[in-house]
Write a protein that holds these residues in place. Sequence first.
Motif, PDB file in Angstrom:
ATOM      1  N   LEU A   7      -5.293 -15.770 -16.478  1.00 52.40           N
ATOM      2  CA  LEU A   7      -5.230 -16.375 -15.209  1.00 52.40           C
ATOM      3  C   LEU A   7      -4.376 -16.448 -14.328  1.00 52.40           C
ATOM      4  O   LEU A   7      -4.416 -17.161 -13.182  1.00 52.40           O
ATOM      5  CB  LEU A   7      -5.320 -17.917 -15.825  1.00 52.40           C
ATOM      6  CG  LEU A   7      -6.590 -18.331 -16.848  1.00 52.40           C
ATOM      7  CD1 LEU A   7      -6.505 -19.648 -17.060  1.00 52.40           C
ATOM      8  CD2 LEU A   7      -7.981 -18.305 -15.987  1.00 52.40           C
ATOM      9  N   GLY A   8      -3.309 -15.655 -14.572  1.00 52.28           N
ATOM     10  CA  GLY A   8      -2.085 -15.612 -13.639  1.00 52.28           C
ATOM     11  C   GLY A   8      -1.537 -16.691 -13.611  1.00 52.28           C
ATOM     12  O   GLY A   8      -1.327 -17.516 -14.231  1.00 52.28           O
ATOM     13  N   PHE A   9      -1.087 -17.167 -12.182  1.00 52.35           N
ATOM     14  CA  PHE A   9      -0.315 -18.340 -11.842  1.00 52.35           C
ATOM     15  C   PHE A   9      -1.399 -19.779 -11.910  1.00 52.35           C
ATOM     16  O   PHE A   9      -2.339 -19.558 -11.327  1.00 52.35           O
ATOM     17  CB  PHE A   9       0.370 -18.488 -10.514  1.00 52.35           C
ATOM     18  CG  PHE A   9       1.162 -19.728 -10.075  1.00 52.35           C
ATOM     19  CD1 PHE A   9       2.154 -20.167 -10.702  1.00 52.35           C
ATOM     20  CD2 PHE A   9       0.203 -20.581  -9.226  1.00 52.35           C
ATOM     21  CE1 PHE A   9       2.603 -21.512 -10.445  1.00 52.35           C
ATOM     22  CE2 PHE A   9       0.905 -21.873  -9.021  1.00 52.35           C
ATOM     23  CZ  PHE A   9       2.132 -22.154  -9.470  1.00 52.35           C
ATOM     24  N   VAL A  10      -1.032 -20.801 -12.505  1.00 55.93           N
ATOM     25  CA  VAL A  10      -1.714 -22.049 -12.492  1.00 55.93           C
ATOM     26  C   VAL A  10      -0.619 -23.210 -12.381  1.00 55.93           C
ATOM     27  O   VAL A  10       0.290 -22.942 -12.519  1.00 55.93           O
ATOM     28  CB  VAL A  10      -2.691 -22.361 -13.844  1.00 55.93           C
ATOM     29  CG1 VAL A  10      -3.646 -21.270 -14.094  1.00 55.93           C
ATOM     30  CG2 VAL A  10      -1.557 -22.469 -14.927  1.00 55.93           C
ATOM     31  N   ASP A  11      -1.299 -24.148 -11.555  1.00 48.80           N
ATOM     32  CA  ASP A  11      -0.369 -25.392 -11.119  1.00 48.80           C
ATOM     33  C   ASP A  11      -0.235 -26.214 -12.458  1.00 48.80           C
ATOM     34  O   ASP A  11      -0.917 -25.954 -13.734  1.00 48.80           O
ATOM     35  CB  ASP A  11      -1.149 -26.139 -10.046  1.00 48.80           C
ATOM     36  CG  ASP A  11      -2.126 -26.793 -10.512  1.00 48.80           C
ATOM     37  OD1 ASP A  11      -2.734 -27.031 -11.378  1.00 48.80           O
ATOM     38  OD2 ASP A  11      -3.050 -26.906  -9.132  1.00 48.80           O
ATOM     39  N   HIS A  12       0.582 -26.932 -12.555  1.00 50.98           N
ATOM     40  CA  HIS A  12       1.070 -28.073 -13.719  1.00 50.98           C
ATOM     41  C   HIS A  12      -0.076 -28.798 -14.251  1.00 50.98           C
ATOM     42  O   HIS A  12      -0.250 -29.064 -15.236  1.00 50.98           O
ATOM     43  CB  HIS A  12       2.075 -28.839 -13.246  1.00 50.98           C
ATOM     44  CG  HIS A  12       3.611 -28.183 -13.629  1.00 50.98           C
ATOM     45  ND1 HIS A  12       4.733 -28.666 -13.521  1.00 50.98           N
ATOM     46  CD2 HIS A  12       4.020 -27.132 -14.442  1.00 50.98           C
ATOM     47  CE1 HIS A  12       5.649 -27.864 -13.916  1.00 50.98           C
ATOM     48  NE2 HIS A  12       5.343 -27.026 -14.455  1.00 50.98           N
TER      49      HIS A  12
END
Length: 332
Positions: A224-229
């Motif tokens: 997914l790579g970067f995801v927000d909190h």
Amino acid sequence: MRKERILYIYPTLSSFIKGDAEILSREYEVTHFRVHPTSWHSLLRSLISQLFHLIFNLRKYDIVYIWFADYHSFLPTLFCKRFKKRCYIVAGGYDVCREKKYGYGSFTNPIRGFMTARSIKNCTTVIAVSKNIKQIIRHVFPSTNCVTIYNGVVLKPGKEDVEKESLVLTVSMASTAKNVFIKGIDRIIEVADLMQETKFILIGTERQLLEKIGYKIPDNLQVLGFVDHSHLQEIYSKSKVYCQLSRRESFCLALAEAMLYNCNPVITNIGGMPEVTGKNGFIINEYSAQNCSFVIKKALEAKTNSLGRERILSEFTIETRAEKILNLLESN
């Protein structure tokens, strides 16, 4: 009464560095100074800027607080020792390592190692993020004042009654081939390929990077790579197992976050990770894909319990870290 002033120096604005900034700002007036180590040119520009900032502004500050001992800590610690200013370095792992086999750690480079060593010797106190890091510092720099203050989880606890899925989660921030190897992401790919019936999710590393390095991503591994909190919390909530197969790991904040959401942890017996899990979860002493897949299956079959969650809430919250950091700065 005037608030004491802190010069806060760091190379990247990660979640734990933001966390310390928030902690310091509770009691102090904080000035940020970010060093950019992305290339030699940007690093050199940052260090020249830092030199002039210290020459003209150090007298304004009561404390200098630095994340990581590295190039960017050499001048501040030197100036602080000369002008009798309090200076603290948070040692995060890379800065006290020399893994020649992996080309990992500040001490694999003689110049970088020298600047790191002088920084540690010149500072008032080193704040180690785990007992493992403190032990290394005490061994290499026996006369250095060093304390352990664990990183703190910022996320709020999730609901305990959320139904878990047969899902294995890994969170590892890696942007280079070396980091992919150190974080054991190649191992996650290998194990996922061996467990085609089980769904894996990898967060924090881009699929494009893995494919460029030459890894073939199995269909059951979602990258997914970067995801927000908020999205990360949703994935923590539904994941049955959190798996971290790193070759080096000083603490692993994501492991603590996952335990807060009742994930069953599976870890390699490396660095500070066993300090986080305590007696909870599953530890892999010697890695092999077959052994790891067997342990993950056991973790997926095991019931989740609140012991890991309770451990994080008692030992590894941001409030616990805040109390210890502020007490340390006040006591000195």
